[in-house]
Design a protein around this motif. Structure first.
Motif, PDB file in Angstrom:
ATOM      1  N   ARG A   1     -89.316  47.144  33.952  1.00  0.00           N
ATOM      2  CA  ARG A   1     -90.570  46.953  33.230  1.00  0.00           C
ATOM      3  C   ARG A   1     -91.049  48.333  32.810  1.00  0.00           C
ATOM      4  O   ARG A   1     -90.531  49.352  33.286  1.00  0.00           O
ATOM      5  N   ASN A   2     -92.050  48.365  31.934  1.00  0.00           N
ATOM      6  CA  ASN A   2     -92.493  49.662  31.452  1.00  0.00           C
ATOM      7  C   ASN A   2     -94.002  49.754  31.310  1.00  0.00           C
ATOM      8  O   ASN A   2     -94.718  48.746  31.335  1.00  0.00           O
ATOM      9  N   PHE A   3     -94.453  50.981  31.180  1.00  0.00           N
ATOM     10  CA  PHE A   3     -95.819  51.341  30.843  1.00  0.00           C
ATOM     11  C   PHE A   3     -95.747  52.283  29.661  1.00  0.00           C
ATOM     12  O   PHE A   3     -94.779  53.051  29.521  1.00  0.00           O
ATOM     13  N   LEU A   4     -96.763  52.252  28.793  1.00  0.00           N
ATOM     14  CA  LEU A   4     -96.717  52.996  27.535  1.00  0.00           C
ATOM     15  C   LEU A   4     -97.983  53.824  27.337  1.00  0.00           C
ATOM     16  O   LEU A   4     -99.072  53.431  27.769  1.00  0.00           O
ATOM     17  N   ALA A   5     -97.819  54.953  26.634  1.00  0.00           N
ATOM     18  CA  ALA A   5     -98.966  55.773  26.231  1.00  0.00           C
ATOM     19  C   ALA A   5     -98.726  56.254  24.813  1.00  0.00           C
ATOM     20  O   ALA A   5     -97.623  56.733  24.493  1.00  0.00           O
ATOM     21  N   GLY A   6     -99.724  56.117  23.950  1.00  0.00           N
ATOM     22  CA  GLY A   6     -99.615  56.610  22.582  1.00  0.00           C
ATOM     23  C   GLY A   6     -99.587  58.123  22.549  1.00  0.00           C
ATOM     24  O   GLY A   6    -100.296  58.788  23.322  1.00  0.00           O
ATOM     25  N   LEU A   7     -98.766  58.676  21.652  1.00  0.00           N
ATOM     26  CA  LEU A   7     -98.664  60.134  21.505  1.00  0.00           C
ATOM     27  C   LEU A   7     -99.095  60.593  20.121  1.00  0.00           C
ATOM     28  O   LEU A   7     -98.796  61.694  19.701  1.00  0.00           O
TER      29      LEU A   7
ATOM     30  N   SER B   1    -105.091  59.290  22.995  1.00  0.00           N
ATOM     31  CA  SER B   1    -105.803  60.484  23.430  1.00  0.00           C
ATOM     32  C   SER B   1    -104.842  61.588  23.850  1.00  0.00           C
ATOM     33  O   SER B   1    -105.250  62.721  24.075  1.00  0.00           O
ATOM     34  N   VAL B   2    -103.551  61.277  23.957  1.00  0.00           N
ATOM     35  CA  VAL B   2    -102.523  62.251  24.313  1.00  0.00           C
ATOM     36  C   VAL B   2    -101.765  62.616  23.038  1.00  0.00           C
ATOM     37  O   VAL B   2    -101.524  61.759  22.183  1.00  0.00           O
ATOM     38  N   ARG B   3    -101.394  63.889  22.916  1.00  0.00           N
ATOM     39  CA  ARG B   3    -100.645  64.344  21.744  1.00  0.00           C
ATOM     40  C   ARG B   3     -99.333  64.981  22.191  1.00  0.00           C
ATOM     41  O   ARG B   3     -99.285  65.699  23.184  1.00  0.00           O
ATOM     42  N   LEU B   4     -98.290  64.718  21.418  1.00  0.00           N
ATOM     43  CA  LEU B   4     -97.002  65.368  21.631  1.00  0.00           C
ATOM     44  C   LEU B   4     -97.058  66.710  20.903  1.00  0.00           C
ATOM     45  O   LEU B   4     -97.112  66.760  19.675  1.00  0.00           O
ATOM     46  N   VAL B   5     -97.065  67.807  21.663  1.00  0.00           N
ATOM     47  CA  VAL B   5     -97.182  69.145  21.092  1.00  0.00           C
ATOM     48  C   VAL B   5     -95.810  69.676  20.689  1.00  0.00           C
ATOM     49  O   VAL B   5     -95.637  70.239  19.613  1.00  0.00           O
ATOM     50  N   SER B   6     -94.825  69.496  21.573  1.00  0.00           N
ATOM     51  CA  SER B   6     -93.478  69.964  21.261  1.00  0.00           C
ATOM     52  C   SER B   6     -92.456  69.102  21.983  1.00  0.00           C
ATOM     53  O   SER B   6     -92.756  68.504  23.029  1.00  0.00           O
ATOM     54  N   PHE B   7     -91.274  69.056  21.392  1.00  0.00           N
ATOM     55  CA  PHE B   7     -90.175  68.301  21.981  1.00  0.00           C
ATOM     56  C   PHE B   7     -88.898  69.043  21.656  1.00  0.00           C
ATOM     57  O   PHE B   7     -88.659  69.409  20.496  1.00  0.00           O
ATOM     58  N   ARG B   8     -88.089  69.314  22.678  1.00  0.00           N
ATOM     59  CA  ARG B   8     -86.876  70.083  22.457  1.00  0.00           C
ATOM     60  C   ARG B   8     -85.775  69.668  23.406  1.00  0.00           C
ATOM     61  O   ARG B   8     -86.017  69.013  24.421  1.00  0.00           O
TER      62      ARG B   8
END
Length: 194
Positions: free
Chosen positions: A39-45, A143-150
């Motif tokens: 199962r999962n939980f989700l948060a918008g980015l 309310s959460v933002r993805l700042v960087s992904f590498r």
């Protein structure tokens, strides 16, 4: 790069969700993957991108096959892979498409298809096509933002070629141990997921 979602897998879902919520990530119950033991939980980015926290579902029997994303072998939470959103699957050899579905807590049925690159190390994304299904990010708090992904890898040119063959791009740095890293900002500060 079209990041649909980041996959943060864990062997102890409730514990991991509690820790992330304490760090300012407002996770919402996504629902069970019936027959797959998860199962999962989700948060918008932000936008149409979200974080999926996935782990064993204690309300389901153990599945006949190992759980997705190596969950059965994990000793702690880890950013295991990412999904790139597509409309139709490209030409490179892929495993799939695999039809999937789950029902949200509000009763809405989500249906999608997945296709995986050969090898499956998680650094190269799997592809997801939502077709006409509602996208999970539509109902999430952002309310959460993805700042960087590498990505880090000893041979970044190899990963860049594989990611590029799927029509995607990703920041890839040279490093001794392969892995993914995402930096998120929340109302309470910065969170790094590895």
């Amino acid at each position: 790069m079209t990041i649909d979602h980041l996959v943060y897998a864990t062997p102890h879902l409730d514990t991991t969700v509690a820790v992330l919520r304490d760090q300012g990530i407002p996770l919402t119950a996504g629902g069970p993957h019936v027959g797959r033991g998860t199962r999962n939980f989700l948060a918008g980015l932000g936008g149409d991108t979200y974080l999926e926290v996935i782990g064993p579902d204690p309300e389901q029997p153990d599945p006949a096959e190992p759980r997705s994303f190596g969950i059965d072998e994990l000793t702690g939470p880890r950013l295991v892979t990412w999904a790139a959103r597509v409309s139709g699957f490209p030409d490179p050899e892929l495993l799939g498409p695999i039809p999937m579905s789950r029902r949200r807590p509000d009763g809405v049925l989500l249906e999608w298809e997945l296709a995986f690159p050969p090898g499956g190390d998680g650094l190269v994304p799997f592809l997801i096509d939502w077709h006409d299904s509602p996208h999970p990010a539509e109902t999430l708090e952002h309310s959460v933002r993805l700042v960087s992904f590498r990505c880090v890898h000893p041979s970044p040119e190899v990963i860049a070629r594989e990611v590029g063959a799927l029509g995607q791009s990703l920041r890839i740095d040279r490093g001794d141990r392969p892995g993914l890293e995402a930096e998120l900002t929340t109302r309470t500060g910065s969170v790094i997921l590895r």
